[in-house]
Write a protein that holds these residues in place. Structure first.
Motif, PDB file in Angstrom:
ATOM      1  N   LEU A  75      22.638  22.282 -21.130  1.00 59.50           N
ATOM      2  CA  LEU A  75      23.475  21.291 -20.455  1.00 59.50           C
ATOM      3  C   LEU A  75      24.464  21.965 -19.517  1.00 59.50           C
ATOM      4  O   LEU A  75      24.817  21.437 -18.460  1.00 59.50           O
ATOM      5  CB  LEU A  75      24.227  20.440 -21.477  1.00 59.50           C
ATOM      6  CG  LEU A  75      23.391  19.480 -22.325  1.00 59.50           C
ATOM      7  CD1 LEU A  75      24.268  18.811 -23.391  1.00 59.50           C
ATOM      8  CD2 LEU A  75      22.715  18.427 -21.466  1.00 59.50           C
ATOM      9  N   VAL A  76      24.920  23.170 -19.896  1.00 56.37           N
ATOM     10  CA  VAL A  76      25.848  23.915 -19.054  1.00 56.37           C
ATOM     11  C   VAL A  76      25.099  24.650 -17.944  1.00 56.37           C
ATOM     12  O   VAL A  76      25.419  24.528 -16.761  1.00 56.37           O
ATOM     13  CB  VAL A  76      26.677  24.890 -19.902  1.00 56.37           C
ATOM     14  CG1 VAL A  76      27.534  25.788 -19.026  1.00 56.37           C
ATOM     15  CG2 VAL A  76      27.553  24.116 -20.894  1.00 56.37           C
ATOM     16  N   ARG A  77      24.077  25.424 -18.321  1.00 57.67           N
ATOM     17  CA  ARG A  77      23.403  26.276 -17.345  1.00 57.67           C
ATOM     18  C   ARG A  77      22.546  25.498 -16.365  1.00 57.67           C
ATOM     19  O   ARG A  77      22.529  25.804 -15.163  1.00 57.67           O
ATOM     20  CB  ARG A  77      22.514  27.285 -18.086  1.00 57.67           C
ATOM     21  CG  ARG A  77      23.273  28.276 -18.945  1.00 57.67           C
ATOM     22  CD  ARG A  77      22.365  29.402 -19.416  1.00 57.67           C
ATOM     23  NE  ARG A  77      23.069  30.290 -20.312  1.00 57.67           N
ATOM     24  CZ  ARG A  77      22.830  30.398 -21.618  1.00 57.67           C
ATOM     25  NH1 ARG A  77      21.899  29.655 -22.173  1.00 57.67           N
ATOM     26  NH2 ARG A  77      23.511  31.234 -22.364  1.00 57.67           N
ATOM     27  N   THR A  78      21.824  24.497 -16.870  1.00 58.59           N
ATOM     28  CA  THR A  78      20.873  23.780 -16.025  1.00 58.59           C
ATOM     29  C   THR A  78      21.485  22.542 -15.385  1.00 58.59           C
ATOM     30  O   THR A  78      21.290  22.288 -14.193  1.00 58.59           O
ATOM     31  CB  THR A  78      19.633  23.362 -16.845  1.00 58.59           C
ATOM     32  OG1 THR A  78      19.064  24.527 -17.444  1.00 58.59           O
ATOM     33  CG2 THR A  78      18.603  22.676 -15.973  1.00 58.59           C
ATOM     34  N   ASP A  79      22.247  21.777 -16.155  1.00 57.07           N
ATOM     35  CA  ASP A  79      22.801  20.526 -15.640  1.00 57.07           C
ATOM     36  C   ASP A  79      24.194  20.698 -15.043  1.00 57.07           C
ATOM     37  O   ASP A  79      24.760  19.749 -14.501  1.00 57.07           O
ATOM     38  CB  ASP A  79      22.852  19.475 -16.743  1.00 57.07           C
ATOM     39  CG  ASP A  79      21.458  18.993 -17.133  1.00 57.07           C
ATOM     40  OD1 ASP A  79      20.580  19.035 -16.260  1.00 57.07           O
ATOM     41  OD2 ASP A  79      21.262  18.571 -18.286  1.00 57.07           O
ATOM     42  N   GLY A  80      24.765  21.892 -15.168  1.00 54.98           N
ATOM     43  CA  GLY A  80      26.040  22.158 -14.530  1.00 54.98           C
ATOM     44  C   GLY A  80      27.245  21.554 -15.218  1.00 54.98           C
ATOM     45  O   GLY A  80      28.285  21.356 -14.588  1.00 54.98           O
TER      46      GLY A  80
ATOM     47  N   VAL B  48      29.092  18.826 -14.045  1.00 52.13           N
ATOM     48  CA  VAL B  48      29.650  19.675 -13.000  1.00 52.13           C
ATOM     49  C   VAL B  48      29.099  21.073 -13.133  1.00 52.13           C
ATOM     50  O   VAL B  48      28.399  21.400 -14.046  1.00 52.13           O
ATOM     51  CB  VAL B  48      31.175  19.722 -13.037  1.00 52.13           C
ATOM     52  CG1 VAL B  48      31.777  18.665 -12.194  1.00 52.13           C
ATOM     53  CG2 VAL B  48      31.661  19.727 -14.400  1.00 52.13           C
ATOM     54  N   GLY B  49      29.507  21.965 -12.273  1.00 47.77           N
ATOM     55  CA  GLY B  49      28.862  23.264 -12.217  1.00 47.77           C
ATOM     56  C   GLY B  49      29.668  24.412 -12.697  1.00 47.77           C
ATOM     57  O   GLY B  49      30.208  25.139 -11.890  1.00 47.77           O
ATOM     58  N   ALA B  50      29.742  24.605 -14.019  1.00 42.50           N
ATOM     59  CA  ALA B  50      30.405  25.806 -14.529  1.00 42.50           C
ATOM     60  C   ALA B  50      29.647  27.055 -14.089  1.00 42.50           C
ATOM     61  O   ALA B  50      30.238  28.084 -13.765  1.00 42.50           O
ATOM     62  CB  ALA B  50      30.487  25.758 -16.043  1.00 42.50           C
ATOM     63  N   VAL B  51      28.322  26.951 -14.098  1.00 48.16           N
ATOM     64  CA  VAL B  51      27.539  28.114 -13.710  1.00 48.16           C
ATOM     65  C   VAL B  51      27.777  28.450 -12.243  1.00 48.16           C
ATOM     66  O   VAL B  51      27.946  29.601 -11.857  1.00 48.16           O
ATOM     67  CB  VAL B  51      26.039  27.842 -13.961  1.00 48.16           C
ATOM     68  CG1 VAL B  51      25.193  28.973 -13.416  1.00 48.16           C
ATOM     69  CG2 VAL B  51      25.787  27.676 -15.452  1.00 48.16           C
TER      70      VAL B  51
END
Length: 398
Positions: A68-73, A32-35
């Motif tokens: 994983l957070v920034r690119t894959d959301g 999902v998209g934390a960013v």
């Protein structure tokens, strides 16, 4: 793995392959998209033992979690890595709760999905070692008349074929996803009823296709042979002997996760809204995927499996005897997988996914290194899972 040969289950993060020794397994992704939501994605490493791990590996793992957070959301990611000297370091990135921005708890508890299959397989193999179950015994020996359907007959399927996904039993998981999300309790017979609506994938022993139905049947065999609930057998035979302090089989009707844990999320399509799916009824996964654990406990568990602490040598040898999963270089044994490492050799483990969480990891052949990584959403496409598996390789190869 060749993504074009994978079949996506409707509305799920699960994949499978059709055909003889098809190149798939239940590899779901969680994203999902934390960013996109403007949530900061700190990556924090925590030493959990004497000394610190060598700088190259922690830096690579920490960067990988942040990606994983920034690119894959991914909303959140967490990992535990055991180095060649037995030292453990835990890592976190992203947010543990996107509504509050709370941090991901270090080594927090997560739903481990299909990693539960290895726990079930260990109990079955212990009973094999005790002479109470035979690997080449037919299902009907223990559960007469249970498996009957289109191309399905329990008189033709062995226990080994259940554990190795060579039985041809059809998958049921996509038929219970909404029940799980809506909090409806399902018992094992409900799961089998769904599976038996479908035709067998192939004749027993003539192919390979990942199917959680196999492990529902294996769990029922454990209960029939022992006269005890599967959850109790896993607790007394595996969890306690291996010293797993944060691992448990949720009780009937238990929808939350005990202790510190990140929230899990679901997104139906790329860019779509997030749904908090932390509270579910996992009974629809049962022996195939109901358990809760931590990354550190998963490392302890797979290490204990492979070093013979939980299984006698003959049963461990059988567990590690694999069939190929297509041309991927991976193999599936009895409730465990081997996968090639970029630095040579293989590692052993079993990934898992269930609404809101995905886990990947394993232990090197010699047992000197171990890694478990979890992320906190189910991605609607496959690349994030590949990135997660590459990070496992990075952590194990150093």
């Amino acid at each position: 793995m060749r993504e074009q040969s994978w079949q996506r289950f409707r509305g799920t993060g699960r994949w499978r392959a059709a055909g003889r020794y098809g190149p798939a397994r239940a590899v779901a992704a969680l994203a999902v998209g934390a960013v996109a939501l403007g949530i900061p994605a700190p990556a924090v490493a925590h030493d959990a033992g004497p000394g610190a791990t060598a700088q190259a590996r922690p830096d690579a793992v920490q960067r990988g979690l942040s990606d994983l957070v920034r690119t894959d959301g991914q909303p959140g990611a967490l990992a535990a890595v055991v180095d060649g000297k037995g030292r453990t370091r835990t890592y976190t990135a992203g947010a543990g709760d996107i509504s509050t921005g709370a941090k991901v708890p270090a080594d927090g508890r997560v739903r481990i999905g299909s990693s539960t299959k290895t726990f079930t397989a260990v109990v079955v193999l212990q009973l094999v070692g005790e002479g109470r179950i035979g690997l080449d015994t037919k299902v009907d020996t223990h559960l007469p008349g249970l498996l009957r359907g289109k191309g399905i007959d329990g008189r033709d399927i062995t226990v080994r074929e259940l554990l190795q996904h060579t039985s041809g039993l059809p998958e049921y998981e996509d038929l219970v996803d909404e029940d799980i999300l809506d909090g409806r309790h399902l018992d094992p017979r409900d799961l089998l009823d769904r599976a038996l609506r479908r035709e067998a994938a192939f004749a027993p022993g003539t192919g390979w296709a990942y199917s959680s139905t196999n492990y529902v049947v294996a769990g029922l065999i454990v209960q029939k042979v022992t006269g005890r609930p599967l959850a109790e057998e896993i607790d007394r035979r595996v969890i306690k002997p291996a010293g797993l302090r944060d691992t448990y089989f949720p009780a009937p009707g238990e929808k939350g996760i005990r202790g510190p844990h990140p929230h899990g999320y679901r997104r139906e399509a790329p860019g779509g809204p997030l749904r908090d799916v932390t509270r579910i009824d996992p009974s629809g996964a049962w022996a195939a995927g109901q358990m809760v654990s931590t990354n550190a406990d998963l490392n302890r568990f797979f290490t204990a499996v492979l070093d013979g602490s939980l299984l006698k040598e003959p049963q461990l040898t059988q567990m590690r005897t694999t069939v190929p999963i297509g041309d991927t270089g991976a193999g599936y044994g009895l409730g465990i997988m081997s996968r090639p490492l970029s630095c040579g050799g293989v590692y052993w483990g079993h990934g898992g996914d269930i609404a809101g969480f995905e886990t990947r990891g394993g232990v090197t052949e010699a047992g000197h290194r171990a890694v478990a990584i979890a992320v906190t959403s189910v991605p609607p496409d496959g690349p994030p899972t590949k990135h997660l598996e590459v990070l496992v390789d990075t952590a194990l190869c150093g």
